[in-house]
Enzyme design. Structure first.
Site, PDB file in Angstrom:
ATOM      1  N   GLY A  63       0.828  -1.211   0.000  1.00 10.97           N
ATOM      2  CA  GLY A  63       0.000   0.000   0.000  1.00 10.97           C
ATOM      3  C   GLY A  63       0.856   1.250   0.000  1.00 10.97           C
ATOM      4  O   GLY A  63       2.066   1.188  -0.236  1.00 10.97           O
ATOM      5  N   ASN A  64       0.253   2.376   0.237  1.00 14.63           N
ATOM      6  CA  ASN A  64       1.012   3.626   0.302  1.00 14.63           C
ATOM      7  C   ASN A  64       0.416   4.543   1.363  1.00 14.63           C
ATOM      8  O   ASN A  64      -0.580   4.212   1.994  1.00 14.63           O
ATOM      9  CB  ASN A  64       1.048   4.297  -1.078  1.00 14.63           C
ATOM     10  CG  ASN A  64      -0.343   4.612  -1.595  1.00 14.63           C
ATOM     11  OD1 ASN A  64      -1.037   5.448  -1.048  1.00 14.63           O
ATOM     12  ND2 ASN A  64      -0.757   3.906  -2.652  1.00 14.63           N
TER      13      ASN A  64
END
Ligand code: CTP
Length: 398
Positions: free
Chosen positions: A204-205
């Protein structure tokens, strides 16, 4: 000219509400009035009845001929303005309480709402009031902030209602802004995508979704029908009748959601931070630690570029706006994205340093458009960036 319902609630500033009604009428609007029981102790309904030439709604039960007067009024309304808004009516509106004529009519109103709070400074500062206000803002209600000045209690404090002419100007501004994207459909993506590795892990980020959510809210306030497609977000999503929420966690899900929504839309704003790569294989069971304590290699494959794909097949007149999150050579990279992705506009921001723009409440962006010089905007709240962006987008869509 709009059909405006003015709600007067129990604050000493109720008398100023009368002047607001006059001001709105002078500006050419048709005004009807609802009063809470407390407001009728402060101002006489007869005055407002005489001014508006409409019966003033104070009670749901006193008119035998019109058994559901609040629905008729709610449906008539194009803008609901609560002025002054007491802590009590804010609490009711924020929580969906409908126990008198004012709160019930407000709840039944699908039209945009504005509130102008006025109260004692301690009531204003109370955590419950601030919680309710935050909720109302998330629900798309526009808040005319109180000012600091002499309160009815005789001392200076924050919580004073702005002057009636200022409130009328704010309403005029709001109505003008509401025309900007009237009849338009806008798709906005927000947050970060998650690419699963196994049932418990993902890539993810750091995107919080704040910017995309602010843009969706600004577009709805500008009168657009909005589809807000969210990946992973760490802030609450808005609950606005003009914002349709769609959840799309992976890049693939987001691509499908965007393509579906964009078909009938006038504009797309890709504020989401989309993964560029995803794991080639997604394990169906949790991947276990091995005994060798050795290294592991993840095999990744490129995802589809949603912005580029959608821009390549857009109809004439459809606008596609992308973001560029960069840690270096901001303008060069953003310019490349504008060209390579075929976007009509790129909003470039720096995400250098610890956390960069991620999760922050403000941002400094530069706007790039084909054939135009980059336009650097000052650092400002993300909500302000969103409003300015929507104004710019509306001008392009004219
Ligand atoms: N974007 C997209 N689909 C992807 C990747 C990005 O639609 N698979 C969009 C983003 O939503 C954003 C714009 O493209 O509007 C630029 O995203 P950014 O992450 O800054 O750039 P990338 O294209 O991913 O390029 P790089 O990671 O090399 O900077």
């Amino acid at each position: 000219m709009a059909k405006i319902t003015v709600y007067l609630s129990g604050s000493i500033a109720a008398y100023k509400g009368v002047t607001v009604v006059r001001g709105l009428q002078k500006a050419g609007h048709e005004v009807r009035v609802v009063m809470t029981a407390a407001a009728t102790k402060l101002v006489g309904p007869a005055t407002l009845n005489a001014l508006t030439k409409y019966p003033v709604l104070t009670d749901l039960w006193n008119d035998q001929d019109q058994p559901i007067p609040h629905i008729e009024l709610a449906d008539w309304t194009e803008l609901a303005l609560v002025v002054p808004a007491s802590a009590d009516i804010l609490a009711k509106l924020a929580n969906g309480i409908a126990d008198d004529a004012a709160s019930t009519t407000l709840l039944a109103t699908a039209a945009p709402k504005m509130v102008a709070p006025a109260m004692n400074r301690h009531m204003w500062a109370a955590p419950a009031t601030q919680r309710n206000l935050a909720q109302l803002k998330r629900d798309g209600v526009a808040v005319i902030e109180p000012v600091t000045g002499r309160l009815a209690e005789g001392y200076q404090g924050h919580g004073r209602l702005p002057e009636p002419d200022q409130i009328v100007s704010r309403v005029q501004e709001f109505l003008r802004a509401h025309e900007l994207l009237a009849g338009k459909r806008v798709v906005v993506t927000a947050g970060g995508t998650r690419e699963p590795l196994d049932p418990v892990r993902y890539i993810g980020n750091r995107s919080s979704g704040k910017m995309g959510i602010a843009i969706a809210t600004a577009a709805a306030q500008a009168g657009a029908q909005v589809t807000l497609i969210t990946g992973q977000v760490s802030v609450p999503v808005p609950h606005d009748p003009n914002i349709k929420l769609v959840s799309a966690l992976t890049t693939e899900e987001m691509l499908v959601a965007v393509q579906t929504a964009f078909k009938g839309a006038d504009a797309l704003v890709m504020a989401a931070a989309v993964a560029d790569y995803r794991p080639v294989e997604v394990a169906s069971q949790k991947v276990k630690k091995t005994a060798d304590h050795g290294e592991r290699t993840l095999k990744l494959t490129e995802t589809v570029d949603i912005l580029k794909t959608v821009a390549a097949s857009k109809r004439p007149g459809q606008q596609v706006v992308g973001f560029a999150a960069e840690t270096e050579k901001l303008l060069d990279h953003a310019q490349d994205k504008l060209t390579n992705k075929g976007a009509d506009m790129i909003v470039a921001n720096s995400v250098a340093g610890h956390n960069g723009a991620f999760g922050q409440d403000d941002d400094q962006v530069t706007i790039l458009q084909p054939g135009e010089k980059p336009e650097r905007w000052p650092r400002m709240a993300k909500t302000a960036v969103a409003q300015r962006l929507i104004t710019q987008l509306a001008a392009k869509m004219k």
